[in-house]
Design an enzyme around this catalytic site. Structure first.
Site, PDB file in Angstrom:
ATOM      1  CB  SER A 185      -9.582  -6.903   6.570  1.00 22.88           C
ATOM      2  OG  SER A 185     -10.333  -8.024   6.969  1.00 22.88           O
ATOM      3  CG  HIS A 213      -5.661  -4.944   6.616  1.00 23.57           C
ATOM      4  ND1 HIS A 213      -5.408  -4.975   5.260  1.00 23.57           N
ATOM      5  CD2 HIS A 213      -6.290  -6.103   6.900  1.00 23.57           C
ATOM      6  CE1 HIS A 213      -5.885  -6.088   4.742  1.00 23.57           C
ATOM      7  NE2 HIS A 213      -6.420  -6.800   5.713  1.00 23.57           N
ATOM      8  CE  LYS A 244      -3.410  -8.785   5.004  1.00 27.96           C
ATOM      9  NZ  LYS A 244      -3.873  -9.469   6.201  1.00 27.96           N
TER      10      LYS A 244
HETATM   11  C1  PLP Z   1      -4.065 -10.901   6.624  1.00 31.26           C
HETATM   12  C2  PLP Z   1      -4.496 -10.981   8.032  1.00 31.26           C
HETATM   13  C3  PLP Z   1      -4.076 -12.027   8.866  1.00 31.26           C
HETATM   14  C4  PLP Z   1      -3.282 -13.187   8.356  1.00 31.26           C
HETATM   15  O1  PLP Z   1      -1.968 -12.810   8.088  1.00 31.26           O
HETATM   16  P1  PLP Z   1      -0.992 -13.856   7.361  1.00 31.26           P
HETATM   17  O2  PLP Z   1       0.363 -13.430   7.742  1.00 31.26           O
HETATM   18  O3  PLP Z   1      -1.296 -13.759   5.896  1.00 31.26           O
HETATM   19  O4  PLP Z   1      -1.352 -15.209   7.901  1.00 31.26           O
HETATM   20  C5  PLP Z   1      -4.443 -11.999  10.189  1.00 31.26           C
HETATM   21  N1  PLP Z   1      -5.194 -10.982  10.694  1.00 31.26           N
HETATM   22  C6  PLP Z   1      -5.635  -9.978   9.916  1.00 31.26           C
HETATM   23  C7  PLP Z   1      -6.461  -8.883  10.517  1.00 31.26           C
HETATM   24  C8  PLP Z   1      -5.304  -9.951   8.570  1.00 31.26           C
HETATM   25  O5  PLP Z   1      -5.770  -8.964   7.796  1.00 31.26           O
END
Ligand code: PLP
Length: 398
Positions: A185, A213, A244
């Site tokens: 990310s 992502h 997301k």
């Molecule tokens: C955003 C993210 C998470 C966490 O996700 P949530 O549902 O907000 O807890 C976990 N792993 C990665 C790679 C992320 O980008």
């Protein structure tokens, strides 16, 4: 108590002194390509949300959530196995599994919890986990909660991965699981899944990919990096988020073989000891997957925006990390420059966030920009003009 609070105060002072104190800016509009922020007139172009498909304020999702609120009430007031399972939960789990091409899926309150609950029930001290050094914090924490022996390889270094697999086999591991983000990310880099799958086959390892992502935006129908790389069968377990591209509300999941999901339902602690998702979020997430799956037009806009944004920034002379993902990091080196840039851009009507140590290595401070399908050409032209002006002012470009 007073000595305790004095110590906490001292730690806060240290964070402030190092210029690492994070503040939050309350948005008072729906999340979107332009948002309105408290204490700031007008709206601002938003280049830092994970709202890749622009679904966060999609009317169909709002309608699905509203309808579920009316018919199914507000909350479940129970964990899933006691009396918290609604038929919407099973519908969403089936829908996720079908979308990702796996047997079944299990929901969590967040992907942080999915990653936190994944490893411990599946692996013991007789087993091994081989983990990429840039994996998300929630994978790192999940691995910490598990007794399996840990091996780490430098980000996407396939020689180190192979050495770790060899070592794990030499150390007598019963099962080996490779754990990686599908997209890293901070950089927008894609994990080398074809090579990882080949190594997993050679050393008889299970592969787990966190596709937070990527789900909704990469590969055919936006199914994710496993489809993007053409190695869907080689990726055994996928974790992901509903927070997301898929509407941006809240919730996470694990998808994989039936036996894995069945055991997790019996043993995963964040599943057993934490509340079920509210019906409104569950219903809207079902709709979000439907929209993502048939969202080729959204992905086309997302990637057209990404291409225009990348080439515009490069033409201005900014240093970018290479890539194809809608995460486009603009590199500044020094944290103070990234912060000054973010501040000027904010004043000029572009909302971005500076990233610096400890989130990224020292000397690699950056502004991580993210594209989405709702940004217009005019938005991007205005944002490019603002980047150009701020960059020249701070002498980052000439
Ligand atoms: C955003 C993210 C998470 C966490 O996700 P949530 O549902 O907000 O807890 C976990 N792993 C990665 C790679 C992320 O980008």
């Amino acid at each position: 108590m007073s000595a305790f609070l004095a110590r906490i105060d001292a730690e806060l002072a240290e964070i402030r002194a190092a210029d690492l104190y994070k503040t939050e800016r309350p948005i008072r509009s729906p999340q979107g390509a332009r948002v309105s922020i408290e204490g700031r007139g007008g709206d601002i172009i938003n280049l830092c949300a994970n709202n890749y498909l622009g679904l966060a304020d999609n009317p169909e999702l709002v309608a699905a959530a509203t309808a579920a609120l009316e018919t199914s009430g507000y909350g479940m007031a129970s964990v899933r196995f006691i009396c918290g399972t609604h038929d919407l939960h099973r519908e969403l789990e089936t829908s996720i599994a079908r979308y990702l091409g796996k047997d079944d899926a299990i929901l969590f309150a967040a992907c942080f919890d999915a990653n936190g609950g994944l490893f411990e029930p599946l692996l013991t001290d007789q087993d091994a986990i081989v983990s990429d050094s840039l994996n998300h914090a929630s994978i790192i924490d999940g691995i910490r909660l598990c007794k399996a022996k840990r091996y780490r390889y430098a980000n996407s270094d396939m020689n180190e991965l192979e050495a770790a697999l060899k070592q794990a086999r030499a150390d007598g591991a019963r099962s080996i699981m490779i754990a990686t983000d599908g997209v890293f990310s901070m950089d927008g880099y894609l994990a080398k899944l074809p090579e990882i799958v080949a190594l997993a086959r050679a050393y008889d390892a299970v592969v787990m990919v966190d596709d937070c992502h990527a789900t909704g935006i990469m590969g055919e129908r936006g199914a994710g990096t496993h489809v993007h790389h053409g190695v869907a069968d080689g990726i055994d377990i996928l974790t992901g988020t509903l927070g997301k591209a898929l509407g941006g509300a809240i919730g996470g999941y694990i998808a994989g073989p039936q036996a894995v999901i069945d055991l997790l339902r019996q043993r995963a602690r964040p599943y057993l000891f934490s509340n079920a998702l509210p019906p409104m979020v569950t219903a809207a997430s079902i709709k979000a997957i439907e929209l993502a799956e048939k969202g080729d037009h959204l992905r086309a806009r997302l990637y057209a925006n990404t291409a225009k944004w990348r080439s515009g920034l490069e033409a201005l002379g900014f240093r970018l990390l290479p890539g194809e993902h809608p995460i486009v990091p603009v590199m500044f080196g020094e944290a103070s420059i990234a912060q000054a840039m973010a501040k000027r851009l904010y004043e000029a009507g572009v909302y971005v966030s500076g990233f610096f140590y400890p989130v990224v290595p020292k000397g690699q401070a950056r502004i991580r920009t993210q594209m989405n399908a709702d940004l217009t050409e005019d938005d991007l032209d205005a944002a490019l003009a603002a980047f150009g002006e701020a960059g020249r002012e701070l002498k980052v470009i000439s």
